[in-house]
Write a protein that holds these residues in place. Sequence first.
Motif, PDB file in Angstrom:
ATOM      1  N   TYR A 237       8.017  -0.810  -9.107  1.00 16.31           N
ATOM      2  CA  TYR A 237       6.699  -0.894  -8.573  1.00 16.31           C
ATOM      3  C   TYR A 237       5.529   0.306  -9.042  1.00 16.31           C
ATOM      4  O   TYR A 237       4.434   0.267  -8.590  1.00 16.31           O
ATOM      5  CB  TYR A 237       6.941  -0.562  -6.858  1.00 16.31           C
TER       6      TYR A 237
ATOM      7  N   GLU B  57      -3.635   0.300   3.947  1.00 19.24           N
ATOM      8  CA  GLU B  57      -2.561  -0.790   3.736  1.00 19.24           C
ATOM      9  C   GLU B  57      -1.644  -0.232   2.775  1.00 19.24           C
ATOM     10  O   GLU B  57      -0.210  -0.004   3.134  1.00 19.24           O
ATOM     11  CB  GLU B  57      -2.951  -1.840   3.139  1.00 19.24           C
ATOM     12  N   ARG B  58      -1.888   0.030   1.314  1.00 22.88           N
ATOM     13  CA  ARG B  58      -1.218   0.536   0.452  1.00 22.88           C
ATOM     14  C   ARG B  58      -1.261   1.832  -0.095  1.00 22.88           C
ATOM     15  O   ARG B  58      -2.199   2.118  -0.953  1.00 22.88           O
ATOM     16  CB  ARG B  58      -1.116  -0.421  -0.749  1.00 22.88           C
ATOM     17  N   GLU B  59      -0.933   3.055   0.517  1.00 22.21           N
ATOM     18  CA  GLU B  59      -1.159   4.246   0.392  1.00 22.21           C
ATOM     19  C   GLU B  59       0.085   4.859  -0.202  1.00 22.21           C
ATOM     20  O   GLU B  59       1.278   4.343  -0.294  1.00 22.21           O
ATOM     21  CB  GLU B  59      -1.608   4.939   1.567  1.00 22.21           C
TER      22      GLU B  59
ATOM     23  N   ALA C  15       2.515   6.867   1.220  1.00 22.78           N
ATOM     24  CA  ALA C  15       3.631   6.697   2.205  1.00 22.78           C
ATOM     25  C   ALA C  15       4.231   5.147   2.169  1.00 22.78           C
ATOM     26  O   ALA C  15       5.587   4.937   2.026  1.00 22.78           O
ATOM     27  CB  ALA C  15       3.139   6.790   3.611  1.00 22.78           C
ATOM     28  N   TYR C  16       3.171   4.256   1.728  1.00 21.19           N
ATOM     29  CA  TYR C  16       3.715   2.893   1.510  1.00 21.19           C
ATOM     30  C   TYR C  16       4.614   2.693   0.169  1.00 21.19           C
ATOM     31  O   TYR C  16       5.843   2.073   0.385  1.00 21.19           O
ATOM     32  CB  TYR C  16       2.536   1.857   1.469  1.00 21.19           C
ATOM     33  N   TYR C  17       4.343   3.234  -0.716  1.00 21.51           N
ATOM     34  CA  TYR C  17       5.232   3.096  -2.065  1.00 21.51           C
ATOM     35  C   TYR C  17       6.541   3.991  -1.994  1.00 21.51           C
ATOM     36  O   TYR C  17       7.190   3.548  -2.571  1.00 21.51           O
ATOM     37  CB  TYR C  17       4.133   3.546  -3.305  1.00 21.51           C
TER      38      TYR C  17
ATOM     39  N   LEU D  21       8.163   4.736   0.850  1.00 19.29           N
ATOM     40  CA  LEU D  21       9.057   4.362   2.155  1.00 19.29           C
ATOM     41  C   LEU D  21      10.134   3.662   1.562  1.00 19.29           C
ATOM     42  O   LEU D  21      10.092   2.421   0.892  1.00 19.29           O
ATOM     43  CB  LEU D  21       8.333   3.709   2.942  1.00 19.29           C
TER      44      LEU D  21
ATOM     45  N   GLN E 243      13.516   2.291   7.554  1.00 21.38           N
ATOM     46  CA  GLN E 243      12.907   2.810   8.871  1.00 21.38           C
ATOM     47  C   GLN E 243      13.829   2.675   9.875  1.00 21.38           C
ATOM     48  O   GLN E 243      14.806   1.434   9.810  1.00 21.38           O
ATOM     49  CB  GLN E 243      11.825   2.154   9.471  1.00 21.38           C
TER      50      GLN E 243
ATOM     51  N   SER F  55      11.613   7.494   9.578  1.00 24.10           N
ATOM     52  CA  SER F  55      11.316   6.938   8.234  1.00 24.10           C
ATOM     53  C   SER F  55      11.879   7.717   7.232  1.00 24.10           C
ATOM     54  O   SER F  55      11.888   8.934   7.434  1.00 24.10           O
ATOM     55  CB  SER F  55       9.927   6.797   8.167  1.00 24.10           C
TER      56      SER F  55
ATOM     57  N   TYR G 278      11.973   8.556   3.170  1.00 24.01           N
ATOM     58  CA  TYR G 278      10.886   8.368   1.896  1.00 24.01           C
ATOM     59  C   TYR G 278      11.627   8.803   0.845  1.00 24.01           C
ATOM     60  O   TYR G 278      12.372   9.855   0.940  1.00 24.01           O
ATOM     61  CB  TYR G 278       9.638   8.925   2.169  1.00 24.01           C
TER      62      TYR G 278
ATOM     63  N   TYR H 241       5.369  12.239  -0.433  1.00 21.79           N
ATOM     64  CA  TYR H 241       3.983  11.657  -0.334  1.00 21.79           C
ATOM     65  C   TYR H 241       2.730  12.155  -0.031  1.00 21.79           C
ATOM     66  O   TYR H 241       1.629  11.816  -0.432  1.00 21.79           O
ATOM     67  CB  TYR H 241       4.148  10.192   0.381  1.00 21.79           C
TER      68      TYR H 241
END
Length: 330
Positions: free
Chosen positions: A48, A109-111, A113-115, A117, A120, A131, A133, A215
């Motif tokens: 990713y 949306e895609r910050e 933390a998103y990548y 994570l 959960q 969560s 990470y 992150y």
Amino acid sequence: MKKKTMAILSIVLVVALTAVGFAAWLIVGTIEGDAQGSFISNQFEDKYFTVDVKFDTNTDANNGKIIFGTPTGEPDEGWLTYADADAEEKLTATATIEFKPDMGFKKGEREMAYYLLESQTKDDENVVTSSTYRTIRVVIDIFEGTGTTNYKWFDMGVELGYIANPTAKVVKDSTPPEFVWKKATTDGTTTTYADYGTSEAEKFGTGVLFLELTYDMFEIQYATNEATEATTAVAEVEITFDWGTVTGGDNPYTYFNEKNPRENTTVAKYLNGNALADTVEDATDATAKTIRYKDLASRMISYLRDHVNTGLQFSITLSEGAKKVVNAQG
């Protein structure tokens, strides 16, 4: 431990005679990379995203260079002088860790933390309670690479008090995350990192500077405050070298110029061939416990000229770090 040698920090001594017959010294560390001067390291790849590291030498030609040189600004008059051609001291370099996701960033949306994570946990009401990470491990290794004398000279310089072990931190907020010294060991396939302890004299030889980036240590590079999409997030790492306790952390030119060259001072150890030895009480001996500032300055310069210039190697290695669990706030 198997050392990484992705880039070279070659120490070059330029010696100039001074008005009083001493040698002024200039140690220039040049980090060699690609054609643009970027730092080359291991690249950490994920399906990713990719993460790499470099020094920006386009906006700052001296970034990525460590210079143990003359004091900055106009020098004061003193008995220890140096040539006008000597470069000014620069003991800090800033490396940029770049995080580039395939899909890019999108506010809300895609910050970061998103990548990063991974998973959960939720309660019976489907509310997230914690969560997990991923982290990006950054290992900075600065070491000597010449035969059987690896690490000895820098470690002895620290023990003599001439120089100090380097430090590193993430350039962020008023309380920046700091790297810690870890002792690295390997069984041939896996490297593990243990807490080092408080001893400074052997860290250079057996330790590395270690930090796992989370992150929240990255800053997404939106073009403007109104922009909602970006391609890159960065974490800036500042690496700092310093002078040691013999000079009170000051540049030696400044330190010795404030002393009477004929006055005595006390030293606990001296360099004797390839080893350190305790000093003796006989003030007539060149290795005596009591030594003139003039002689100590000369000895320090000779030490730097003869022994620190042994081919230092400098690497930054990126890999996946330990997982971090963040509990939901009530």
